[in-house]
Design a protein around this motif. Structure first.
Motif, PDB file in Angstrom:
ATOM      1  N   UNK A  14      20.376  36.336  29.068  1.00  0.00           N
ATOM      2  CA  UNK A  14      20.012  35.971  30.439  1.00  0.00           C
ATOM      3  C   UNK A  14      20.906  36.680  31.452  1.00  0.00           C
ATOM      4  N   UNK A  15      20.265  37.246  32.480  1.00  0.00           N
ATOM      5  CA  UNK A  15      21.017  37.963  33.508  1.00  0.00           C
ATOM      6  C   UNK A  15      20.831  37.273  34.854  1.00  0.00           C
ATOM      7  N   UNK A  16      21.845  37.383  35.698  1.00  0.00           N
ATOM      8  CA  UNK A  16      21.749  36.810  37.032  1.00  0.00           C
ATOM      9  C   UNK A  16      20.838  37.678  37.898  1.00  0.00           C
ATOM     10  N   UNK A  17      20.055  37.047  38.745  1.00  0.00           N
ATOM     11  CA  UNK A  17      19.228  37.853  39.657  1.00  0.00           C
ATOM     12  C   UNK A  17      20.133  38.666  40.570  1.00  0.00           C
ATOM     13  N   UNK A  18      19.712  39.868  40.935  1.00  0.00           N
ATOM     14  CA  UNK A  18      20.568  40.711  41.780  1.00  0.00           C
ATOM     15  C   UNK A  18      20.792  40.085  43.147  1.00  0.00           C
ATOM     16  N   UNK A  19      21.998  40.258  43.664  1.00  0.00           N
ATOM     17  CA  UNK A  19      22.306  39.747  44.999  1.00  0.00           C
ATOM     18  C   UNK A  19      22.199  40.884  46.001  1.00  0.00           C
ATOM     19  N   UNK A  20      21.468  40.627  47.081  1.00  0.00           N
ATOM     20  CA  UNK A  20      21.277  41.647  48.091  1.00  0.00           C
ATOM     21  C   UNK A  20      22.153  41.344  49.311  1.00  0.00           C
ATOM     22  N   UNK A  21      22.426  42.356  50.099  1.00  0.00           N
ATOM     23  CA  UNK A  21      23.302  42.215  51.262  1.00  0.00           C
ATOM     24  C   UNK A  21      22.795  41.119  52.195  1.00  0.00           C
ATOM     25  N   UNK A  22      23.730  40.309  52.675  1.00  0.00           N
ATOM     26  CA  UNK A  22      23.442  39.183  53.578  1.00  0.00           C
ATOM     27  C   UNK A  22      22.552  38.126  52.927  1.00  0.00           C
ATOM     28  N   UNK A  23      22.387  38.212  51.593  1.00  0.00           N
ATOM     29  CA  UNK A  23      21.555  37.231  50.899  1.00  0.00           C
ATOM     30  C   UNK A  23      20.070  37.433  51.119  1.00  0.00           C
TER      31      UNK A  23
END
Length: 227
Positions: free
Chosen positions: A50-59
């Motif tokens: 299981x991988x964490x969903x990617x985090x994008x700038x400013x959420x």
């Protein structure tokens, strides 16, 4: 006696023979199970980690193109929680940073580099609108302008100030009223109306809070200014 002894020896030999045969079958079965296990393991689907969903700038919900600035802007909540502005994962203004105030909060950004150049807030309940007008007149061409309201943004707002904000790309500034919530991203020198604007009226029948509408949140990707 000799016959009894011979029968005893025969019985022992038969017992040993059965034991040897039994052990041989057990060993063969064990090897077959082991080999079968290897075969099944070879063709079994690989376990997914299981991988964490990617985090994008400013959420943001998704990433912006390379030649764009990611932003998220949130209006104030009633007269309790101040607005928040984020650009390229950097919080520019917020209650936590203690640099927001009642009225209209503004952050100016260099349209080419994304660098924050100036922030300020203007009290439109008991303040002087001329301070806001002076600020608006000094905005340099090519600047990105982020605005968010907190509490009351409109009581002292006059036509001159509204027209100047409209020139930055706003469509809703002309109808912004007492305790409305409003978030806006425009620019000095913009030729069209900005697509980045949200406005909700203060309405006693639909307000989420007593005397104030719900919080507005807007996100998006601002194109960088090129020569």
């Amino acid at each position: 006696m000799m016959r009894a002894g011979g029968l005893l020896k025969l019985a022992v030999l038969v017992s040993i023979l059965f034991l040897v045969v039994f052990l041989a079958f057990e060993l063969l079965e064990s090897n077959m199970n082991l080999n079968l296990g290897k075969v099944l393991a070879r063709y079994a689907p690989a376990e997914t980690v299981p991988t964490r969903p990617p985090r994008h700038k400013c959420g943001l919900s998704k990433s912006c193109p390379e030649d764009h600035f990611a932003f998220k802007i949130t209006s104030g909540a009633a007269s309790v929680v101040g607005p928040k502005m984020c650009l390229q994962d950097n919080v520019l203004m917020s209650g936590v940073k203690n640099n927001v105030g009642r009225g209209i909060n503004i952050a100016l950004i260099n349209g080419k580099t994304g660098e924050l150049t100036k922030i300020d807030s203007f009290d439109m309940w008991s303040g002087d609108v001329n301070h806001l007008i002076k600020f608006l007149k000094e905005i340099e061409d090519g600047s990105i302008v982020m605005m968010a309201t907190f509490d009351d943004p409109a009581t002292k707002l006059n036509d001159e100030a509204r027209n100047m904000i409209a020139e930055l790309g706003s469509s809703s500034i002309s109808i912004l009223g007492f305790r409305d919530n409003w978030v806006f991203v425009g620019g000095k020198g913009i030729k069209t109306k900005s697509p980045f604007e949200q406005h909700i009226k203060n309405n006693a029948e639909t307000n989420k809070y007593e005397g104030w509408p719900e919080v507005l949140e807007m996100e998006g990707c601002i194109p960088m200014k090129h020569e």
